[in-house]
Design a protein around this motif. Structure first.
Motif, PDB file in Angstrom:
ATOM      1  N   ARG A  10       1.310  -1.207   0.217  1.00 50.14           N
ATOM      2  CA  ARG A  10      -0.576  -0.217   0.281  1.00 50.14           C
ATOM      3  C   ARG A  10       0.850   1.011  -0.218  1.00 50.14           C
ATOM      4  O   ARG A  10       0.667   2.039  -0.514  1.00 50.14           O
ATOM      5  CB  ARG A  10      -1.031  -0.504   1.417  1.00 50.14           C
ATOM      6  CG  ARG A  10      -1.907   0.822   1.307  1.00 50.14           C
ATOM      7  CD  ARG A  10      -2.525   0.850   2.288  1.00 50.14           C
ATOM      8  NE  ARG A  10      -4.292   1.746   2.318  1.00 50.14           N
ATOM      9  CZ  ARG A  10      -4.285   3.009   3.629  1.00 50.14           C
ATOM     10  NH1 ARG A  10      -3.745   2.611   4.385  1.00 50.14           N
ATOM     11  NH2 ARG A  10      -5.529   3.991   3.140  1.00 50.14           N
ATOM     12  N   SER A  15      -2.452  -2.969  -5.101  1.00 49.94           N
ATOM     13  CA  SER A  15      -2.820  -2.220  -3.609  1.00 49.94           C
ATOM     14  C   SER A  15      -4.002  -1.397  -4.295  1.00 49.94           C
ATOM     15  O   SER A  15      -4.705  -0.248  -4.838  1.00 49.94           O
ATOM     16  CB  SER A  15      -2.086  -1.061  -2.486  1.00 49.94           C
ATOM     17  OG  SER A  15      -3.275  -0.468  -1.781  1.00 49.94           O
ATOM     18  N   ASN A  16      -5.850  -1.743  -3.827  1.00 51.84           N
ATOM     19  CA  ASN A  16      -6.708  -1.341  -4.581  1.00 51.84           C
ATOM     20  C   ASN A  16      -8.072  -1.273  -3.378  1.00 51.84           C
ATOM     21  O   ASN A  16      -7.588  -2.244  -2.251  1.00 51.84           O
ATOM     22  CB  ASN A  16      -7.531  -1.649  -6.175  1.00 51.84           C
ATOM     23  CG  ASN A  16      -7.120  -3.440  -5.778  1.00 51.84           C
ATOM     24  OD1 ASN A  16      -7.841  -3.767  -5.768  1.00 51.84           O
ATOM     25  ND2 ASN A  16      -6.946  -3.613  -7.364  1.00 51.84           N
ATOM     26  N   LYS A  17      -9.129  -1.353  -4.084  1.00 52.49           N
ATOM     27  CA  LYS A  17     -10.108  -1.266  -3.104  1.00 52.49           C
ATOM     28  C   LYS A  17     -10.728  -2.815  -3.031  1.00 52.49           C
ATOM     29  O   LYS A  17     -10.574  -3.020  -1.443  1.00 52.49           O
ATOM     30  CB  LYS A  17     -11.550  -1.073  -3.366  1.00 52.49           C
ATOM     31  CG  LYS A  17     -12.680  -0.803  -2.895  1.00 52.49           C
ATOM     32  CD  LYS A  17     -13.644   0.071  -3.303  1.00 52.49           C
ATOM     33  CE  LYS A  17     -15.506  -0.500  -2.364  1.00 52.49           C
ATOM     34  NZ  LYS A  17     -15.902   0.028  -3.078  1.00 52.49           N
ATOM     35  N   SER A  18      -9.919  -3.544  -3.684  1.00 53.35           N
ATOM     36  CA  SER A  18     -10.851  -5.088  -3.169  1.00 53.35           C
ATOM     37  C   SER A  18      -9.885  -6.015  -3.023  1.00 53.35           C
ATOM     38  O   SER A  18      -9.793  -6.907  -2.215  1.00 53.35           O
ATOM     39  CB  SER A  18     -11.031  -5.818  -4.854  1.00 53.35           C
ATOM     40  OG  SER A  18     -10.641  -5.566  -5.725  1.00 53.35           O
ATOM     41  N   THR A  42      -5.320  -6.462  -1.560  1.00 56.12           N
ATOM     42  CA  THR A  42      -3.631  -5.803  -1.354  1.00 56.12           C
ATOM     43  C   THR A  42      -2.839  -6.877  -1.965  1.00 56.12           C
ATOM     44  O   THR A  42      -3.174  -8.476  -1.266  1.00 56.12           O
ATOM     45  CB  THR A  42      -3.381  -4.883  -0.332  1.00 56.12           C
ATOM     46  OG1 THR A  42      -4.540  -4.228  -0.444  1.00 56.12           O
ATOM     47  CG2 THR A  42      -2.157  -4.931  -0.054  1.00 56.12           C
ATOM     48  N   SER A  96     -15.671  -6.836   5.733  1.00 55.83           N
ATOM     49  CA  SER A  96     -14.882  -6.846   5.027  1.00 55.83           C
ATOM     50  C   SER A  96     -16.247  -7.589   3.802  1.00 55.83           C
ATOM     51  O   SER A  96     -16.067  -6.949   2.363  1.00 55.83           O
ATOM     52  CB  SER A  96     -13.887  -7.976   4.368  1.00 55.83           C
ATOM     53  OG  SER A  96     -13.701  -9.150   5.047  1.00 55.83           O
ATOM     54  N   GLY A 110     -15.283  -4.616   1.202  1.00 59.22           N
ATOM     55  CA  GLY A 110     -14.822  -4.710   0.827  1.00 59.22           C
ATOM     56  C   GLY A 110     -13.110  -5.268   1.255  1.00 59.22           C
ATOM     57  O   GLY A 110     -12.839  -3.927   2.181  1.00 59.22           O
ATOM     58  N   GLN A 116     -10.541  -2.322   0.917  1.00 54.30           N
ATOM     59  CA  GLN A 116     -10.427  -0.663   1.334  1.00 54.30           C
ATOM     60  C   GLN A 116     -10.857  -0.543   3.333  1.00 54.30           C
ATOM     61  O   GLN A 116     -10.367  -0.045   4.258  1.00 54.30           O
ATOM     62  CB  GLN A 116     -11.783  -0.384   0.789  1.00 54.30           C
ATOM     63  CG  GLN A 116     -11.888   0.774   1.788  1.00 54.30           C
ATOM     64  CD  GLN A 116     -13.244   1.943   0.236  1.00 54.30           C
ATOM     65  OE1 GLN A 116     -14.129   1.133  -0.834  1.00 54.30           O
ATOM     66  NE2 GLN A 116     -13.851   2.953   0.833  1.00 54.30           N
ATOM     67  N   TRP A 171      -8.740   1.254   5.692  1.00 55.24           N
ATOM     68  CA  TRP A 171      -9.142   2.266   6.804  1.00 55.24           C
ATOM     69  C   TRP A 171      -8.791   1.885   8.958  1.00 55.24           C
ATOM     70  O   TRP A 171      -8.512   2.542   9.201  1.00 55.24           O
ATOM     71  CB  TRP A 171     -10.683   2.062   7.266  1.00 55.24           C
ATOM     72  CG  TRP A 171     -12.091   2.731   6.025  1.00 55.24           C
ATOM     73  CD1 TRP A 171     -11.336   3.526   5.195  1.00 55.24           C
ATOM     74  CD2 TRP A 171     -12.247   2.679   5.385  1.00 55.24           C
ATOM     75  NE1 TRP A 171     -11.556   3.895   3.985  1.00 55.24           N
ATOM     76  CE2 TRP A 171     -13.125   3.799   4.000  1.00 55.24           C
ATOM     77  CE3 TRP A 171     -14.239   1.986   5.729  1.00 55.24           C
ATOM     78  CZ2 TRP A 171     -13.669   3.738   3.611  1.00 55.24           C
ATOM     79  CZ3 TRP A 171     -15.313   1.890   4.807  1.00 55.24           C
ATOM     80  CH2 TRP A 171     -15.438   2.891   3.607  1.00 55.24           C
ATOM     81  N   SER A 228     -12.134  14.154   0.991  1.00 63.13           N
ATOM     82  CA  SER A 228     -12.552  13.088   1.568  1.00 63.13           C
ATOM     83  C   SER A 228     -13.039  12.565   2.898  1.00 63.13           C
ATOM     84  O   SER A 228     -12.109  12.571   3.732  1.00 63.13           O
ATOM     85  CB  SER A 228     -11.821  12.085   1.263  1.00 63.13           C
ATOM     86  OG  SER A 228     -11.906  10.231   0.989  1.00 63.13           O
ATOM     87  N   ASP A 280     -11.971   9.023   4.663  1.00 64.71           N
ATOM     88  CA  ASP A 280     -10.096   8.917   4.696  1.00 64.71           C
ATOM     89  C   ASP A 280     -10.295  10.380   6.020  1.00 64.71           C
ATOM     90  O   ASP A 280      -9.300   9.608   6.933  1.00 64.71           O
ATOM     91  CB  ASP A 280      -9.812   9.605   4.068  1.00 64.71           C
ATOM     92  CG  ASP A 280     -10.127   8.277   2.547  1.00 64.71           C
ATOM     93  OD1 ASP A 280      -9.933   7.077   3.242  1.00 64.71           O
ATOM     94  OD2 ASP A 280      -9.641   8.416   1.691  1.00 64.71           O
TER      95      ASP A 280
END
Length: 586
Positions: A72, A302-305, A307, A392, A396, A399, A403, A476, A479
């Motif tokens: 990430r 690394s993305n929303k769904s 890593t 999750s 997702g 994501q 967080w 955001s 975030d």
């Protein structure tokens, strides 16, 4: 302070220890088969050996932050940002651990830096910090179980939440038995992580010089691809700080093990000194090789769904899918290890809150322990927060883990800030009350006097600037909350303590009062009321910052018992060659 007399070599009558238990006749250190008499203790047990504590210090908290979080960091900040930020945070953490080592060696009690912040800085701040750090550890367990689902995606497992559930049951079961079970599991998992990182460093160097699928020399090529080496500008650079803080998180919880460590006066300084080499070799060198070998725009890094671990990618680049699967398996065990450590630390923090006197900071039920010395109710409460990981399925995994990583990273930074504040007040009190520096069981002399100020200022700066990308160029809300929600929670908790305990009272403590109950590892580090406090108090609107002139610097000091020295000496004589080899390698 009254100190226990050393057991006589000639008198065979039982001796009395400070905790009121009886010590059996003297044991000759040359008698390798002689049993070691143990004093009767209540509450937590000192069941962690020097071998276990030192290995936990080396690799116990290495987990998802290094194996997954670096992916990430690389995707958000690029290779240069990642190397610089991890290096900066690593140095801050090392200085912080030295400051904590001074206090934990002098006062090895349950609660660790939470109790130090209460005793040396402010009761209201200590109350807020303790609950914040307990929540941090509980969320860390959830984060690690969520990370397990991300790791399993390498093999395209259809229902990864089932594995997370099995991991949760396993971790709770291990921690419910005995502290030795936790220590032994953590020892071998840490040993596996150390061996794997050493192999990764060797493979990473070979891949970089041309031993890869394409048989080409990589060198610094990935630092010059479009967008590199600083991805996302200052915002991307700032983002990496919180990820790095998440990766280094847990190192400060080594102080929590002091309450259950045998002979802490000898073992805790060794634990702290190992941290420097761990940071230099395991973190900085690994991150340098990741930045050289893995491009920041690698697919599914690394993305929303999802890593993907850069460690697994490097083994894939080496051309071995079997080795990549093995590496992914090791990462899965490291997730288990990190969750094990977080669950242990969170349980002990909640236990420490419940044994604070005269008024507990948590319900007394959490102070109840089993015969094996395990605070079972605190364990169940801490592990119950882990249900977050099952969210999750709706959010997702990638994501949700991001967080949770932000929340835990900021909470780690608040813990480091608190260690700096507590150390600052502790050192000032030590000097102000005229105690000799030679009386300190461990002293990081090269950090005097700048250490606490450096930690306090730099960590505060990190907390404020790392959320830059959540505000600029576009705001955001989600975030921003994940970066800064810890700050108002700390303020609210502190105000709740002020209102509940009416701490705006200017009290004059009675000097020279001696506690009739000698301290041990379960004793709260927070001083008890003397009974005359109310009579000599008057209401006044002021802060509850502790007066360094009246802090009791003698209570809760660990007495160096001859029994500890006998046990350590005998163990070293039994395996002298192996101990020397271990010290050399460490």
């Amino acid at each position: 302070m009254n100190h226990p007399a050393s057991p006589s070599r000639t008198n065979s009558s039982p001796k009395s220890l400070r905790d009121g238990s009886e010590l059996q006749p003297h044991v000759n250190i040359n008698d390798a088969e002689a049993p070691f008499p143990q004093p009767k203790r209540g509450g937590l047990h000192r069941g962690l050996s020097a071998r276990q504590v030192q290995m936990i210090a080396i690799a116990g908290t290495i987990g998802t932050g290094l194996f997954l979080g670096t992916g990430r960091s690389l995707a958000q900040g690029g290779p240069a940002s990642m190397l610089i930020c991890y290096g900066i945070v690593g140095f801050i953490v090392y200085v912080t651990l030295l400051l904590l080592g001074e206090m934990a060696t002098q006062y090895p009690v349950a609660g660790s830096f939470n109790a130090y912040a209460t005793r040396f800085f402010s009761p209201s701040y200590g109350f807020a910090l303790s609950w914040n750090y307990w929540f941090n550890d509980a969320v860390s367990v959830a984060s690690d179980l969520t990370a397990a689902q991300l790791v399993l995606q390498f093999w395209t497992v259809s229902h990864p939440w089932v594995v997370s559930l099995l991991f949760w049951v396993f971790l709770v079961s291990v921690n419910a038995f005995h502290v030795k079970a936790y220590g032994e599991l953590e020892y071998w998992l840490s040993f596996l992580k150390v061996a794997t990182i050493v192999v990764f460093i060797i493979v990473g160097i070979l891949v970089n010089v041309g031993v890869n699928e394409s048989h080409t020399y990589i060198g610094t090529h990935n630092w010059y691809i479009p967008g590199a080496p600083f991805v996302g500008g200052f915002g991307g650079f700032a983002k990496v700080f919180v990820t790095a803080s998440f990766a280094y998180g847990g190192t400060e919880s080594l102080g929590i093990t002091a309450g259950e460590t045998k002979n802490p006066s000898q073992n805790m300084p060794k634990v702290v000194k190992f941290v420097f080499w761990r940071i230099l070799i395991f973190y900085v060198l690994s991150i340098l090789l990741i930045g050289l070998n893995v491009p920041w725009n690698y697919p599914d890094l690394s993305n929303k769904s999802t890593t993907t671990s850069p460690f697994t990618i490097v083994f894939t680049l080496a051309g071995s899918t079997v080795a990549a699967s093995f590496m992914n398996t090791v990462i899965l065990t490291s997730v288990l290890s990190a969750g094990n450590h977080a669950l242990f630390a969170g349980t002990r923090v909640l236990y420490g809150l419940s044994v604070v006197g005269p008024v507990p900071h948590a319900p007394r039920i959490f102070s109840r322990t089993t015969r094996a010395g395990v605070p079972l109710y605190a364990l169940l409460a801490t592990s119950s927060i882990s249900v977050l990981c099952f969210g999750s399925s709706y959010i997702g995994s990638g994501q949700l883990w991001g967080w949770l990583q932000n929340i835990v990273g900021v909470s780690n930074q608040i813990a480091w800030l608190s260690i700096g504040l507590a150390s600052w007040r502790f050192r000032k009190a030590w000097i102000r009350q005229g105690r000799s520096l030679d009386e300190m069981k461990f002293r990081a002399s090269w950090t005097w006097p700048w250490g606490p100020y450096f930690v306090t200022i730099t960590v505060t700066a990190l907390i404020l600037i790392q959320g830059w990308s959540s505000i600029f160029p576009t705001f955001s809300p989600v975030d921003f909350i994940s970066y800064y929600i810890e700050i108002p929670i700390m303020v609210i908790m502190g105000l709740c303590w002020v209102l509940a305990r009416n701490t705006f009272i200017d009290s004059i403590p009675v000097a020279g009062t001696v506690d009739p109950h000698p301290p041990n590892e379960t004793t709260s580090l927070i001083p008890h009321d003397t009974g005359t406090r109310e009579a000599e108090s008057h209401y006044k609107w002021t802060s509850d910052i502790v007066d360094i002139r009246t802090i009791d610097l003698y209570s809760d000091e660990y007495p160096d018992e001859a029994l500890d020295e006998v046990a350590d000496e005998t163990r070293r004589k039994r395996f002298l060659f192996f101990w020397r080899l271990y010290d050399m390698l460490a």
